[in-house]
Motif scaffolding. Structure first.
Motif, PDB file in Angstrom:
ATOM      1  N   ALA A 110      15.255 -61.654  23.924  1.00 39.45           N
ATOM      2  CA  ALA A 110      14.578 -62.733  24.645  1.00 39.45           C
ATOM      3  C   ALA A 110      14.321 -62.350  26.094  1.00 39.45           C
ATOM      4  N   SER A 111      15.282 -61.627  26.681  1.00 42.08           N
ATOM      5  CA  SER A 111      15.110 -61.181  28.068  1.00 42.08           C
ATOM      6  C   SER A 111      13.969 -60.172  28.167  1.00 42.08           C
ATOM      7  N   ALA A 112      13.880 -59.265  27.193  1.00 42.14           N
ATOM      8  CA  ALA A 112      12.803 -58.272  27.207  1.00 42.14           C
ATOM      9  C   ALA A 112      11.434 -58.941  27.093  1.00 42.14           C
ATOM     10  N   LEU A 113      11.318 -59.950  26.207  1.00 43.34           N
ATOM     11  CA  LEU A 113      10.050 -60.665  26.079  1.00 43.34           C
ATOM     12  C   LEU A 113       9.733 -61.456  27.350  1.00 43.34           C
ATOM     13  N   GLY A 114      10.787 -61.990  28.000  1.00 44.24           N
ATOM     14  CA  GLY A 114      10.567 -62.695  29.261  1.00 44.24           C
ATOM     15  C   GLY A 114      10.024 -61.766  30.335  1.00 44.24           C
ATOM     16  N   THR A 139      16.464 -62.310  -3.385  1.00 49.44           N
ATOM     17  CA  THR A 139      15.822 -63.429  -2.715  1.00 49.44           C
ATOM     18  C   THR A 139      15.075 -62.926  -1.478  1.00 49.44           C
ATOM     19  N   ALA A 140      14.176 -63.755  -0.999  1.00 49.02           N
ATOM     20  CA  ALA A 140      13.413 -63.412   0.197  1.00 49.02           C
ATOM     21  C   ALA A 140      13.027 -64.675   0.922  1.00 49.02           C
ATOM     22  N   GLY A 141      12.972 -64.608   2.241  1.00 51.55           N
ATOM     23  CA  GLY A 141      12.594 -65.780   3.033  1.00 51.55           C
ATOM     24  C   GLY A 141      12.279 -65.383   4.461  1.00 51.55           C
ATOM     25  N   TYR A 142      11.654 -66.309   5.175  1.00 53.01           N
ATOM     26  CA  TYR A 142      11.325 -66.075   6.573  1.00 53.01           C
ATOM     27  C   TYR A 142      12.537 -66.347   7.464  1.00 53.01           C
ATOM     28  N   LEU A 143      12.606 -65.621   8.563  1.00 52.03           N
ATOM     29  CA  LEU A 143      13.589 -65.877   9.616  1.00 52.03           C
ATOM     30  C   LEU A 143      12.861 -66.589  10.749  1.00 52.03           C
ATOM     31  N   PRO A 144      12.861 -67.913  10.748  1.00 55.96           N
ATOM     32  CA  PRO A 144      12.021 -68.632  11.707  1.00 55.96           C
ATOM     33  C   PRO A 144      12.503 -68.477  13.138  1.00 55.96           C
ATOM     34  N   THR A 145      11.538 -68.329  14.032  1.00 58.86           N
ATOM     35  CA  THR A 145      11.807 -68.371  15.474  1.00 58.86           C
ATOM     36  C   THR A 145      10.885 -69.440  16.048  1.00 58.86           C
ATOM     37  N   PRO A 146      11.143 -70.725  15.736  1.00 63.04           N
ATOM     38  CA  PRO A 146      10.220 -71.802  16.115  1.00 63.04           C
ATOM     39  C   PRO A 146      10.215 -72.039  17.624  1.00 63.04           C
ATOM     40  N   GLY A 147       9.060 -72.402  18.111  1.00 64.54           N
ATOM     41  CA  GLY A 147       8.958 -72.754  19.526  1.00 64.54           C
ATOM     42  C   GLY A 147       8.646 -71.609  20.449  1.00 64.54           C
ATOM     43  N   GLY A 148       8.635 -70.397  19.952  1.00 67.58           N
ATOM     44  CA  GLY A 148       8.308 -69.270  20.812  1.00 67.58           C
ATOM     45  C   GLY A 148       6.868 -69.346  21.291  1.00 67.58           C
ATOM     46  N   VAL A 198      12.424 -67.771  21.654  1.00 65.09           N
ATOM     47  CA  VAL A 198      13.430 -68.277  20.724  1.00 65.09           C
ATOM     48  C   VAL A 198      14.072 -67.120  19.994  1.00 65.09           C
ATOM     49  N   SER A 199      15.395 -67.145  19.901  1.00 67.87           N
ATOM     50  CA  SER A 199      16.148 -66.053  19.265  1.00 67.87           C
ATOM     51  C   SER A 199      16.821 -66.528  17.990  1.00 67.87           C
TER      52      SER A 199
END
Length: 421
Positions: free
Chosen positions: A258-262, A314-323, A335-336
């Motif tokens: 998150a810091s790197a993206l910031g 199984t398979a699914g998304y790892l949501p990062t909502p709000g980014g 969002v992390s």
């Protein structure tokens, strides 16, 4: 001075009121005096009359001058086909003459005539079968137009097209070279992980804005990221290069994703404001070895969520909502999420060129649900197998893929006897 005032006593000769009319009448009379034979002989096009078997019966002076023959060389001595080049003669026998017999007229056919000195004269030919009062064919009249200017135009047009094609190929090579500089030449091997990546170019004419990387950090940890810059071309390439090297440098200073993206958001917002704003989406990650597996921390900035394909199928998304999009706001919210990767698990990152591909499915786009179904069919899998399957999927989209697409996958290998097939 005469008694009439200022008028001269002896006016000189000059044009009277009917002088213009007289000139026009003289010109018209001159036209009427032109003989039909003179008009035929010196017409701006070539005229040729032949018997039904093709023997030349009459030819005008214009055509003789073009070809360099005397009238006696042709009339009663040669057939029309004798004036044609080898290729023209074949075409005349197989197409021109049969069409003329069936239709009675053939117009605007490109042919080449042989000149007396062995040269070639390109012409456009129109032939008409003339019939008698009883409707029976009598002779063939052919009109020939000099096509040398047209041939020169076509040659120049062909040269221009070839030059444009060479320039396009040169630009494609430049675009391909530039695209390669924006991606790592190869992914560095990660102890305890299988890694794979693929970049699919939608158009060889433009540089895309997708990017990814995987690199070592201190204390055995590894950083990774994948993103997509808005737009294409040189401007997008400049932002892509800046984004990639900013993320690497920021992760070395502070490995928190998150810091790197910031840090990237601060740089883009500072550099690209005003009339030409630029932004991107990205997902960054930190991989840390953890008791036979890895802990993966991911942060998203407006980017599609990563997929996790588990060893249990199984398979699914790892949501990062709000980014939020990176580079738009001065303080974008990232969002992390953290997940553990066990042996047999595969983490897959991708850009939206994959899910936005045009398909025949309802809605016209491939979409998130179709990709999730695809992942469920793959699981359990490995990073190389997943990337190979997605590479085939991207190729299968064909022209439906109008945006570049990048995929990056990491997986924790299982014991040899437990490797997924």
């Amino acid at each position: 001075m005469s008694a009439t005032g200022n008028a001269p006593e002896n006016p000189g000769p000059g044009p009277g009121p009917d002088a213009g009319d007289d000139a026009a009448k003289s010109a018209f009379s001159a036209l009427l005096e032109d003989s039909a034979e003179d008009l035929y002989e010196n017409a701006p096009c070539g005229y040729l009359s032949t018997l039904l078997d093709g023997q030349i019966a009459k030819v005008n002076t214009t055509l003789l001058s073009w070809l360099g023959f005397d009238r006696d060389d042709l009339v009663g001595r040669r057939r029309f086909s004798d004036l044609l080049t080898v290729g023209g003669k074949i075409y005349h026998e197989t197409h021109f003459a049969p069409l003329l017999r069936m239709q009675g007229e053939v117009s605007g056919i490109a042919l080449e005539l042989k000149t007396a000195d062995g040269g070639r004269l390109p012409v456009l030919a129109t032939s008409v079968v003339k019939t008698g009062s009883d409707g029976q064919p009598l002779l063939i009249r052919t009109t020939l137009f000099d096509a040398r200017d047209r041939r020169a135009y076509e040659t120049e047009l062909l040269r221009a097209r070839q030059e444009a094609e060479r320039e396009r190929e040169r630009l494609q090579r430049l675009a391909t070279t530039l695209q390669r500089t924006l991606l790592p030449p190869a992914l560095a091997p990660v102890p305890g992980l299988d890694v794979a990546a693929h970049y699919h170019i939608a158009s060889a004419d433009e540089v895309g804005g997708d990017f990814y990387d995987l690199f070592p950090l201190a204390a055995g940890a590894w950083g990774l990221f994948l993103g997509d810059v808005c737009g294409k071309g040189a401007a997008a390439a400049a932002v892509t290069s800046l984004a990639r090297y900013t993320l690497r440098a920021a992760a070395v200073y502070d490995p928190d994703p998150a810091s790197a993206l910031g840090s990237l958001n601060t740089v883009l917002h500072h550099e690209y404001q005003g009339d030409d704003p630029r932004f991107c989406t990205a997902i960054a990650g930190l991989l840390t070895p953890d008791d036979g597996g890895f802990t993966a921390t991911l942060a998203g900035g407006g980017h599609p969520s990563a997929l996790l394909l588990r060893a249990d199928g199984t398979a699914g998304y790892l949501p990062t909502p709000g980014g939020q999009l990176i580079g738009v706001l001065p303080d974008a919210h990232m969002v992390s999420t953290t997940v553990r990767l066990d042996p047999g698990d595969t983490l897959l990152l991708y850009t939206d060129g994959l899910t936005e591909a045009h398909t025949a499915l309802a809605g016209g786009r491939y979409g998130d649900e179709a990709l999730l179904d695809f992942a469920r069919d793959l699981a359990p899998t490995t990073a190389p197998h997943a990337v190979a399957a997605l590479t085939d999927l991207l190729e299968a989209f064909g022209e439906g893929l109008d945006d570049d697409a990048a995929v990056l996958a990491v997986s924790v290998p299982t014991a040899p006897s437990e490797e997924p097939q």
